[in-house]
Design a protein around this motif. Structure first.
Motif, PDB file in Angstrom:
ATOM      1  N   LEU A 671      20.697   5.187 -74.923  1.00 44.85           N
ATOM      2  CA  LEU A 671      21.830   4.293 -74.281  1.00 44.85           C
ATOM      3  C   LEU A 671      21.307   3.174 -73.839  1.00 44.85           C
ATOM      4  O   LEU A 671      21.512   1.918 -73.787  1.00 44.85           O
ATOM      5  N   GLU A 672      20.031   3.197 -72.893  1.00 47.53           N
ATOM      6  CA  GLU A 672      19.501   1.977 -72.655  1.00 47.53           C
ATOM      7  C   GLU A 672      18.977   0.993 -73.665  1.00 47.53           C
ATOM      8  O   GLU A 672      18.715  -0.453 -73.617  1.00 47.53           O
ATOM      9  N   ARG A 673      18.220   1.573 -74.841  1.00 45.20           N
ATOM     10  CA  ARG A 673      17.781   0.941 -75.853  1.00 45.20           C
ATOM     11  C   ARG A 673      18.872   0.037 -76.493  1.00 45.20           C
ATOM     12  O   ARG A 673      18.566  -1.257 -76.923  1.00 45.20           O
ATOM     13  N   GLY A 674      19.868   0.719 -76.472  1.00 43.81           N
ATOM     14  CA  GLY A 674      21.262   0.145 -77.302  1.00 43.81           C
ATOM     15  C   GLY A 674      21.800  -0.972 -76.304  1.00 43.81           C
ATOM     16  O   GLY A 674      21.977  -2.160 -76.843  1.00 43.81           O
ATOM     17  N   LEU A 675      21.600  -0.968 -75.004  1.00 41.22           N
ATOM     18  CA  LEU A 675      22.366  -2.149 -74.107  1.00 41.22           C
ATOM     19  C   LEU A 675      21.154  -3.196 -74.142  1.00 41.22           C
ATOM     20  O   LEU A 675      21.771  -4.332 -74.109  1.00 41.22           O
ATOM     21  N   MET A 757      37.678  18.010 -79.763  1.00 34.79           N
ATOM     22  CA  MET A 757      36.689  17.191 -78.977  1.00 34.79           C
ATOM     23  C   MET A 757      37.072  17.082 -77.704  1.00 34.79           C
ATOM     24  O   MET A 757      37.915  16.729 -77.071  1.00 34.79           O
ATOM     25  N   SER A 758      35.939  17.250 -76.837  1.00 32.29           N
ATOM     26  CA  SER A 758      36.210  16.691 -75.316  1.00 32.29           C
ATOM     27  C   SER A 758      36.122  15.141 -75.275  1.00 32.29           C
ATOM     28  O   SER A 758      36.086  14.490 -76.196  1.00 32.29           O
ATOM     29  N   SER A 759      36.855  14.780 -74.239  1.00 29.22           N
ATOM     30  CA  SER A 759      37.006  13.420 -74.037  1.00 29.22           C
ATOM     31  C   SER A 759      35.816  12.479 -74.146  1.00 29.22           C
ATOM     32  O   SER A 759      35.674  11.425 -74.676  1.00 29.22           O
ATOM     33  N   PHE A 760      34.575  13.248 -73.476  1.00 26.74           N
ATOM     34  CA  PHE A 760      33.374  12.368 -73.775  1.00 26.74           C
ATOM     35  C   PHE A 760      32.632  12.425 -75.177  1.00 26.74           C
ATOM     36  O   PHE A 760      32.544  11.129 -75.555  1.00 26.74           O
ATOM     37  N   GLN A 789      29.896  -3.678 -72.244  1.00 27.95           N
ATOM     38  CA  GLN A 789      30.850  -2.819 -71.250  1.00 27.95           C
ATOM     39  C   GLN A 789      31.239  -1.760 -71.742  1.00 27.95           C
ATOM     40  O   GLN A 789      31.092  -0.642 -70.825  1.00 27.95           O
ATOM     41  N   GLU A 790      31.410  -1.327 -72.922  1.00 27.32           N
ATOM     42  CA  GLU A 790      31.755   0.002 -73.687  1.00 27.32           C
ATOM     43  C   GLU A 790      30.463   0.889 -73.274  1.00 27.32           C
ATOM     44  O   GLU A 790      30.667   1.898 -73.137  1.00 27.32           O
ATOM     45  N   LEU A 791      29.236   0.315 -73.620  1.00 30.84           N
ATOM     46  CA  LEU A 791      28.089   1.060 -73.415  1.00 30.84           C
ATOM     47  C   LEU A 791      27.888   1.561 -71.899  1.00 30.84           C
ATOM     48  O   LEU A 791      27.591   2.906 -71.247  1.00 30.84           O
ATOM     49  N   GLU A 792      28.241   0.872 -70.975  1.00 29.66           N
ATOM     50  CA  GLU A 792      28.186   0.990 -69.419  1.00 29.66           C
ATOM     51  C   GLU A 792      29.286   1.849 -69.145  1.00 29.66           C
ATOM     52  O   GLU A 792      29.208   2.906 -68.333  1.00 29.66           O
ATOM     53  N   ARG A 793      30.306   1.753 -69.755  1.00 34.26           N
ATOM     54  CA  ARG A 793      31.648   2.573 -69.405  1.00 34.26           C
ATOM     55  C   ARG A 793      31.507   4.113 -69.837  1.00 34.26           C
ATOM     56  O   ARG A 793      31.468   5.084 -69.103  1.00 34.26           O
ATOM     57  N   PHE A 794      30.509   4.311 -71.081  1.00 34.62           N
ATOM     58  CA  PHE A 794      30.058   5.527 -71.573  1.00 34.62           C
ATOM     59  C   PHE A 794      29.204   6.249 -70.635  1.00 34.62           C
ATOM     60  O   PHE A 794      29.157   7.306 -70.522  1.00 34.62           O
ATOM     61  N   SER A 795      28.079   5.309 -69.936  1.00 32.31           N
ATOM     62  CA  SER A 795      27.372   6.079 -68.951  1.00 32.31           C
ATOM     63  C   SER A 795      28.157   6.610 -67.825  1.00 32.31           C
ATOM     64  O   SER A 795      27.978   7.665 -67.325  1.00 32.31           O
ATOM     65  N   ASP A 796      29.197   5.772 -67.305  1.00 30.61           N
ATOM     66  CA  ASP A 796      30.000   6.496 -66.322  1.00 30.61           C
ATOM     67  C   ASP A 796      30.668   7.696 -66.742  1.00 30.61           C
ATOM     68  O   ASP A 796      30.845   8.550 -65.835  1.00 30.61           O
TER      69      ASP A 796
END
Length: 804
Positions: A671-675, A757-760, A789-796
């Motif tokens: 996730l961090e590398r993608g961001l 599938m779960s929502s996550f 923004q979507e990657l940050e939201r995914f982290s949340d």
């Protein structure tokens, strides 16, 4: 009451100094542990001393260096508290072990087992019928006014009918060879894990002597205790856990070590919750029951609802769970009252009252000053006394100056002490200033005597109490026992219980040839959180290092920070709180320290090699920050740090078991590398991109050679975008990260539910598919911003699903 005696032989030889310090007098000359009361070297020491005598100083130094190197490599530490902050200190090993004959140890063990039984019955009386107080054996104030007495625990019967399961005793030997109990440790006894590490380190120094000497092993003691805890589970799916106050605790290393050694979970109070009177651990797979807690935090902090309301490390409702009998706690909440120093004054009569027999192992002579005869005795023998707090739970040499040595007082001060005893006698005790025997320690190239006390452990097993055949010795740093505590510069030595015949070689592994492969236990949410952020901080540091190396390399060529490309990148980095005016920016150090902190919170799940590699990275980064200048020096420094970071990542990748924790660590990294790459592409591929930006992007993305092989053109926006954003085979591309995230999310608990599938998981699929269908010409600043923004939201969403 037991009185301290000085051996006639020692008196005649005038080996006792007249300068007692803190209640314990130093013994210069020959170490008393080595000789009997007649001055002859004990047989148990003869082989070791003869062997050391044949070694020169170089050989001994090399042997001791092996032991120290093992402790460094294993990351063994304790936390020392200074005036401003705490710090990790290397474990202070005294390399020469203390040797005790097994016959003498058997007599000691009998006394300690009796004392453990006595303390168990005393706890049951204090929190039960309280007959000792009602019958006048114990003064009411020693219970009712005692800060260690927990009123909410009165009448609460332990689930397994036992208040005590694991105790330790601080014992000391006088020069006449007799042993005394200096203090009882029943609250949350520490040091058993350090005793194991002392044994491993000492055998590195004396591997040949250890093999030749019939030393009793320690593994059987821990195995028997583990089996007892397993038998205390009330339900098959119950977990067993070590409950720690957390990373800031003085002996946190030991908590993590013991949990890993015995195969238990390491939990903090925030990991637990109480549901329907059952203690549950928050895991990434949901709430799971805990049946046994080996408590390593003080009882008053265990439940902020009913005990200390200011506690931030406890679990609300834990006392109610104990009332319901749904969990066993080692040791029972409230057992700390048994450590109170004043109780030592009443132990002989309590023993006769509760056990119907005399103490086999006497306590240090103690007088509670709440009664006139005892006050008169203490004052009349003030020269031989140490006076201190009655409710203290520490030996005098751990008091940090709270106690007063009578022989150090002048006549005017003695009058003040008399008034003190008269007005505050119920809060004071007098103890006879005893002489601790000495043991040999290697100091500045020679063996010298140092005062010593032993910490011995007793565990409840299915067959009853069992004494650890060893423990560890606390060795004074100087000639007096005031410096025997670790915080005062003392050290620790291994204790060898030596037999005259071969001993059983025990192990924690089952003896059967067949085995059952068990899967790793549920991952606590807090541990998953730390693993996830460890991955993010490591990648965040790597991303910053790669940009800084590229920036400093170009600055070294031009020496012009206002060059358009350098100025543009500096502006970009400034938004991330990275200052290019610093060769090693503060924010980079902060990210590495944050990674170190996250790893420190999961020491039970982290390899020693990985921990050492991460520490080495942090140490090197701090050194470079103080010595390196911007430009060519910084370019080289960034390369060194990248290699060290790659070494750490390689250790983790190659050695970490692919359980659920690995997946959270990996998701954090991806996730961090993608961001990192998404932000860079969004900033450096626009229409106003400075010259050289595309080449710099490829360098930061470690993709220069790949670009040359794949594209038969110069760097351009479309080729750079294709390679760094959309190439599924490039381990630096954004799409590669999303593909790996999707793969790891598939394996997480509850990714599927009822065939859906779960929502996550659905969010991970959507993120991946959304980028996979894109083409290079469709990627622009707006797309990158939305993806960020979507990657940050995914982290949340991940945090909401698994970590909260």
């Amino acid at each position: 009451m037991a009185k301290t005696k000085t051996s006639e032989a020692a008196t005649q030889e005038n080996r006792i100094t007249d300068d007692p310090v803190f209640g314990y007098r130093a013994l210069p000359g020959i170490a008393d542990e080595m000789v009997d009361i007649h001055g002859n070297v004990r047989s148990v020491w003869q082989h070791l001393l003869a062997s050391i005598g044949r070694m020169d100083e170089t050989e001994l130094s090399n042997r001791f260096a092996r032991a120290d190197r093992y402790l460094r490599d294993a990351g063994v530490f304790y936390r020392a508290y200074g005036s401003k902050e705490s710090s990790e200190r290397s474990w202070p090993l005294s390399h020469v072990p203390v040797l005790i004959d097994e016959d003498e140890w058997a007599n000691l063990s009998a006394g300690l087992v009796q004392r453990a039984d006595l303390l168990e019955k005393l706890a049951a009386d204090i929190y039960g019928p309280n007959r000792l107080v009602s019958e006048g054996v114990v003064p009411p104030s020693l219970v009712g006014a005692n800060p260690e007495f927990l009123r909410p625990m009165v009448g609460v019967k332990p689930a397994d009918d036992h208040f005590l399961h694991f105790c330790s005793f601080e014992i000391g030997r006088g020069p006449d060879g007799n042993w005394w109990v200096l203090s009882d440790r029943t609250e949350a006894p520490s040091g058993a894990g350090f005793a194991l590490e002392n044994r491993v380190a000492t055998t590195r120094a004396f591997s040949d002597l250890y093999a030749e000497t019939h030393v009793h092993r320690l593994a059987g003691f821990f195995g028997a205790f583990r089996d007892m805890l397993q038998s205390r589970k009330r339900h098959p799916d119950d977990r067993i856990a070590v409950l720690t106050p957390g990373l800031a605790n003085e002996t946190y290393f030991e908590h993590a070590y013991i949990a890993r050694y015995l195969g238990f979970m390491l939990l903090e109070g925030e990991d637990l919750t109480v549901v329907d009177d059952r203690v549950m651990v928050r895991t990434v797979a949901g709430l799971k029951p805990v049946g046994v807690l080996w408590r390593r935090l003080d009882a008053a902090f265990a439940d902020p609802l009913e005990l200390n309301q200011r506690s931030h490390i406890g679990t609300p409702g834990l006392v109610e769970a104990l009332r319901a009998g749904s969990v066993t706690i080692v040791n029972a909440l409230g057992s700390g009252i048994l450590e109170t120093r004043a109780f030592l004054a009443f132990m002989p009569v309590i023993c006769r009252q509760l056990l119907g027999e005399d103490l086999l192992l006497p306590s240090i002579a103690t007088w509670w000053c709440g009664q006139q005869p005892e006050r008169d005795h203490v004052m009349g023998n003030i020269e031989k006394m140490v006076i201190g707090p009655a409710y203290s739970t520490r030996p005098f040499f751990d008091d940090n100056g709270q106690s007063v040595l009578g022989s150090s007082l002048r006549d005017t001060a003695k009058l003040s002490v008399a008034d003190w005893l008269k007005t505050d006698g119920a809060k004071l005790v007098g103890q006879e200033a005893v002489t601790l025997s000495t043991t040999p320690a290697w100091i500045n190239g020679k063996l010298v005597p140092r005062p010593m006390s032993l910490r011995v452990y007793v565990a409840r097993t299915r067959e009853g109490w069992q004494v650890m055949p060893g423990g560890f010795a606390r060795i004074g740093s100087g000639a007096n026992a005031a410096a025997i505590a670790m915080q005062a510069g003392g050290s620790a030595a291994d204790v060898w219980i030596v037999s005259n015949r071969p001993v059983e070689r025990t192990s924690l592994l089952p003896p059967e040839e067949s085995f059952i492969r068990t899967m790793p236990g549920s991952l606590p949410s807090r541990a998953a959180d730390n693993l996830f952020w460890l991955g993010r901080y490591i990648e965040r540091a790597e991303g910053a290092l790669r940009i800084l190396r590229a920036w400093n390399g170009r600055f070294a060529e031009t020496a012009d920070p206002n060059m358009p490309l350098l100025k543009d990148v500096s502006t970009y980095l400034s938004a991330l709180d990275i200052d290019t005016k610093q060769a090693v920016p503060d924010s980079l150090i902060a990210n590495i320290n944050s990674a170190l902190f996250s790893a420190g919170n999961i020491r039970d799940r982290f390899s020693a090699d990985g921990w050492l590699a991460l520490n080495d990275l942090a140490k090197t980064a701090r050194k470079f920050q103080a010595t390196v200048e911007v430009g060519d020096d910084a370019t080289h420094a960034m390369t060194v740090l990248l290699r060290k970071l790659a070494g750490f990542a390689g250790l983790v990748h190659e050695n970490m078991y692919r359980f659920t924790g690995w997946r959270f660590l990996s998701i954090g990294r991806y996730l961090e590398r993608g961001l990192h790459m998404t932000r860079l592409l969004g900033h450096m591929t626009g229409e106003d991109t400075p010259d050289g930006a595309y080449d710099m992007l490829l360098e930061i993305g470690d993709s220069v050679m790949t670009h040359r092989r794949r594209y038969n053109v110069n760097t351009a926006a479309l080729t750079v975008t294709d390679l760094l954003a959309l190439d599924p085979l490039n381990p630096r591309s954004v799409l590669y990260q999303l593909n790996e995230i999707k793969t790891e999310v598939e394996q997480l608990p509850n990714a599927y539910g009822n065939g859906q599938m779960s929502s996550f998981y659905r969010e991970a699929m959507r993120l991946h598919a959304g980028l996979a269908v894109m083409t290079p010409d469709g990627m622009n600043a707006a797309v990158y911003k939305r993806l960020e923004q979507e990657l940050e939201r995914f982290s949340d969403i991940l945090a909401q699903t698994y970590l909260n």
